[in-house]
Design a protein around this motif. Sequence first.
Motif, PDB file in Angstrom:
ATOM      1  N   PRO A 220     -26.415   5.167 -18.642  1.00  0.00           N
ATOM      2  CA  PRO A 220     -27.120   4.146 -18.836  1.00  0.00           C
ATOM      3  C   PRO A 220     -28.489   3.562 -18.737  1.00  0.00           C
TER       4      PRO A 220
ATOM      5  N   GLY B 175     -18.252   0.523 -12.449  1.00  0.00           N
ATOM      6  CA  GLY B 175     -18.598   0.135 -14.507  1.00  0.00           C
ATOM      7  C   GLY B 175     -16.692  -0.060 -14.519  1.00  0.00           C
TER       8      GLY B 175
ATOM      9  N   CYS C 145     -19.684  -2.727 -23.488  1.00  0.00           N
ATOM     10  CA  CYS C 145     -20.446  -1.031 -23.068  1.00  0.00           C
ATOM     11  C   CYS C 145     -19.988  -1.549 -21.544  1.00  0.00           C
TER      12      CYS C 145
ATOM     13  N   ILE D 287     -26.093  -0.370 -17.097  1.00  0.00           N
ATOM     14  CA  ILE D 287     -25.885  -0.764 -18.340  1.00  0.00           C
ATOM     15  C   ILE D 287     -25.473   0.554 -19.328  1.00  0.00           C
ATOM     16  N   GLY D 288     -24.652   1.128 -19.749  1.00  0.00           N
ATOM     17  CA  GLY D 288     -24.328   1.946 -20.815  1.00  0.00           C
ATOM     18  C   GLY D 288     -23.887   1.998 -22.187  1.00  0.00           C
TER      19      GLY D 288
ATOM     20  N   PHE E 291     -23.104   7.861 -16.082  1.00  0.00           N
ATOM     21  CA  PHE E 291     -22.969   6.534 -15.799  1.00  0.00           C
ATOM     22  C   PHE E 291     -22.307   6.542 -14.100  1.00  0.00           C
TER      23      PHE E 291
ATOM     24  N   HIS F  18     -20.732  -1.213 -17.432  1.00  0.00           N
ATOM     25  CA  HIS F  18     -21.538  -1.931 -17.046  1.00  0.00           C
ATOM     26  C   HIS F  18     -21.363  -2.821 -15.314  1.00  0.00           C
TER      27      HIS F  18
END
Length: 297
Positions: A229, A194, A249, A220-221, A2, A251
């Motif tokens: 992501p 994140g 999640c 977004i992961g 991410f 993000h």
Amino acid sequence: MFKEYFKFYKRMNTLDQNSDIIDFSNVVNTELIKPKELKYLTYNKEKLDDLGLKRDLSDWNCYEILNIPGLIFIKNPFTPVGQKYWIKRCIVDYTKKPNRLNIDNHHFFQPGEDWWTTVNKTNNVKLRDQLRWATLGYHHDWDTKVYSESAKDEFPTDLSDLSKFITKWLQFPNEFMAEAAIVNFYHPSSTLSGHIDHSEYNLSAPLLSISFGLSAIFLIGGHSLDDKPTAVLLRSGDIIIMSKESRLCYHGVPKVLSPKNDQDYNYDNEWEESFKKYMQVTRININVRQVNNVGND
Ligand SMILES: O=C(O)CCC(=O)C(=O)O
Ligand SMILES: [Fe+2]
């Protein structure tokens, strides 16, 4: 992963060189997304006008992102007048007491004065650009991340009605209770790193995220920072709904695009100079959450 992707997008200056960003205005990566089919909903067209939404639901475009279950994207369902209504609500009204702002402790205002009035009276661009967030309803506590009954004010009815309409249209089984919102104000150099929004006691209710003004890359992961992501381009009026698996999640927002790097940025010039100037350098995101389980309040 991410973090690496975040840095990559943060450094990116022009959009066109990177085809890995899902752009719903220009759907090319079709293997990644699927239009969401929705059953007919009986609704009142005047109600949609009041909410600033396009009155014909068949004009709305809604998608799912296949590798992120529960993530829903609605392509700008607002009318131009509706967008202005919500932008003004965010700037003029949601920044007033009893809502809380990141600049509350800076003692900029005289008693009884609010941010936007002060900015315009004093022409203070520095103060204007210092506003980063406003919290409504249950106030998000940035330190403890705990919602408390003692830090709670009334939630705006219009924003609650908008959230209820959107979630009803998406056929979520329970009526959505809008109880907390963060209104984020971004400038072209702002980022949001994140994170997972897990402070709400009810994590099965969806989270609504509505964007206005400058476009941004939303990253977004998965549930771990090690997951790869997906980048999504968010333009003015677009709505993201995080539900089910995607609700928890990671993000963030690595990049806000300035108009000169965003050829499609379609700016409406037909309003007062102060809003026009501010929205040329601002992205607003309204993040609406249900905090409690129903029957728990
Ligand atoms: O600005 C955005 O698009 C996301 C904001 C967000 O994730 C948050 O406020 O928790
Ligand atoms: Fe978030």
